[in-house]
Design a protein around this motif. Structure first.
Motif: not given
Length: 592
Positions: A73-79, A81-91
């Motif tokens: 319900e909160l996160f839809t995907s991630y990626n 990049i090196k030492g960083f976890l990028n999280l996409l928050v649900a609309d």
């Protein structure tokens, strides 16, 4: 609760479940994802590498997969990049926040926390009007007090008026010698400007007398000591301290003129105080501190009878706290006043909004109170700020190069009128509304310009730049607020509508993400005692709304759902602009 505060316990749970390690929220660094990468918020992974003995990429993939799988319900995907976890928050999170918050005019406010705080600011001398430097002090002190209030503190605003001393006597002597019985009323002047002119006149006459004595063969040092007008001022100070009735009556009369002028300026700029202290009442305070300090071995007495404290072990030096004749020095008065304020207000913290020229003095004050084991000593906080200079350099009262507060406000009001008339959008305003609008724009420009810079930095005040209707200025933000209000006068959002939309467009999401950060920005301003973070933030909000509005119609949106979404965005943006600007002491007009 902001998205970052919701994310932190989820990350801690993931680390515990995946690796069996306990981490605290302070161990986490979560920032907004940089625009060049996909994602909304980024977890920095480097701090876990050594303890968990895994590469940043492996950690990122494992934590990202866990968070998305367990918090759909909160996160839809991630990626990663090196030492960083990028999280996409649900609309749905963003639209849910928008629906819950768009009509909330107290967003970011916190409940009462029981803490009592004093903010001391302004603290002028009563020999001249408030000037540009006082304005930065006033705006900073008032804003910090408001930030403390909305974060749950009980706040008391105080000022100490420096109403005695040689500088006050200089104005008095000049008026006696050259005033010819004139008054502010007879000259049609504000009292503080009237008295200030005599302080400047004293400096001019003193300079002439010194030059004449030097021309007659006297050394510069002797001429400065023996100039008749200076000797008259010094004698007047002696007479004041003895309680001479004539001197005291003149002192009360001239200070009364100044207070009337100060009050008029304070009313104009919106400064207010719960209590005023007067140096004429406090300069004898603190003598009991000397006895207490001697008994405790914190102070020591020299052969000539003067009393000192040795702070060399603390990286400072020796400091006198009482002269050999038994009279107090400034630090002793300040010790006594800190004690008096604690007795009256029982504060947890006491803020002193004082220029950075007094950094050393304030370090000594706090250190002495700590060494005397005063219960309030650790709560002393010096909110230090840099001086305000003009493009031509530093201001000097004695040389008459100071910009008076009233003059700069009137000048900005004139510029506000000229720029507004150029835009030609106020033809339906009546004269009273126009006058109020020009006041609002001028003071908004002035306050925003002086508060947008980190307090610790010195700054140059440029009047023309401050009142530009474009760019990083108060009038630009006021204009965006008025534009939003013009939309909302035509149609308001329907609160009960369910936002059945396919997804947020980039500009819509960018604005919602920024607005959702508002409570965190208030918290940052509180922790750093720094209103400039609010100014920087609300400029970004106004700029982002302007970009959104350029790309997307609100009232002619492509669907009813989109129109309602955008109306809610308009309402929330207007509320947050009004709320943030009010914390900076700035009004926002409904129309411009």
């Amino acid at each position: 609760m902001s998205i970052v505060n919701k994310m932190k316990p989820l990350v801690i749970t993931a680390l515990k479940d995946l690796y069996g390690h306990d981490f605290a929220e302070k161990d986490l660094t979560i920032n907004q994802t940089k625009p060049e990468f996909e994602g909304d918020y980024t977890l920095v992974l480097f701090s876990f590498v050594k303890q968990l003995k895994k590469s940043p990429e492996q950690l990122g993939n494992e934590i990202g997969e866990y968070l998305v799988k367990n918090n759909k319900e909160l996160f839809t995907s991630y990626n990663v990049i090196k030492g960083f976890l990028n999280l996409l928050v649900a609309d749905n999170y963003w639209t849910g926040f928008l629906q819950a918050s768009y009509a909330d005019q107290t967003i970011g406010h916190q409940p009462a926390n029981g803490k009592r705080v004093i903010v001391e600011y302004s603290s002028p001398n009563t020999n001249k009007p408030l000037h540009l430097g006082h304005l930065r002090n006033n705006f900073l002190g008032w804003s910090v007090a408001e930030i403390l209030k909305v974060t749950g503190h009980t706040v008391f605003k105080t000022a100490i008026l420096n109403d005695r001393g040689i500088h006050i006597c200089k104005s008095m002597v000049a008026w006696l010698q050259f005033g010819e019985g004139k008054t502010p009323e007879s000259e049609g002047m504000k009292g503080d400007h009237f008295v200030g002119d005599y302080y400047v006149l004293f400096g001019q006459e003193y300079k002439k007398e010194v030059e004449k004595l030097m021309a007659d063969g006297m050394s510069k040092d002797d001429a400065e000591k023996n100039a008749p007008i200076m000797q008259a001022a010094q004698q007047m100070l002696i007479d004041w301290e003895k309680g001479d009735p004539e001197v005291r009556n003149l002192w009360q009369k001239m200070n009364g003129w100044v207070y009337e002028g100060f009050n008029e300026t304070y009313k104009k700029i919106g400064s207010d105080f719960d209590k005023n202290y007067f140096e004429s009442d406090t300069y004898l305070l603190g003598k009991e501190f000397v006895e207490d300090g001697l008994q405790k071995g914190v102070f020591y007495k020299k052969e000539d009878g003067s009393v000192w404290i040795d702070l060399t072990a603390d990286g400072l030096d020796e400091k006198i706290v009482q002269r050999k004749d038994g009279t107090s020095v400034y630090i002793t008065q300040d010790l006594g006043l800190a004690d008096q304020k604690f007795e009256e207000f029982h504060y947890d913290e006491s803020f002193y909004v004082i220029a950075d020229e007094q950094n050393y003095h304030m370090k000594v004050l706090k250190l002495i109170l700590q060494k005397l084991h005063k219960p309030y000593a650790d709560g002393i906080y010096h909110l230090s700020y840099g001086m305000v200079e003009l493009p031509t350099g530093r201001m000097k009262t004695r040389e008459g190069t100071v910009v008076d507060a009233d003059d700069i406000i009137e000048e900005l009001k004139k510029v506000a009128r000229e720029k507004t008339e150029e835009l030609g959008k106020v033809k339906d305003f009546n004269p009273g509304e126009l006058n109020e609008l020009y006041d609002t724009i001028a003071l908004g420009a002035l306050k925003f310009f002086l508060l947008r810079v980190d307090p610790k930095k010195r700054m140059v005040f440029n009047p023309e730049e401050s009142i530009d209707f474009h760019g990083f200025t108060g009038p630009f933000i006021q204009f965006i607020h008025a534009r939003i209000k013009s939309i909302l006068r035509r149609e308001r959002a329907v609160g009960s509508l369910q936002l059945a939309i396919g997804g947020l467009l980039p500009k819509e999401k960018e604005l919602i993400v920024l607005l959702e950060q508002y409570p965190s920005i208030i918290e940052q301003a509180l922790l750093e005692h720094n209103p400039s973070s609010l100014a920087v933030y609300i400029y970004e909000v106004a700029k982002t709304f302007s970009s959104f509005y350029t790309d997307h119609s609100v009232l002619s949106a492509e669907s009813e759902e989109k129109k309602q979404l955008r109306l809610q965005l308009c309402e929330l943006t207007a509320n947050i602009i009004a709320s943030t600007m009010s914390l900076l002491g700035i009004k926002v007009p409904e129309r411009m």
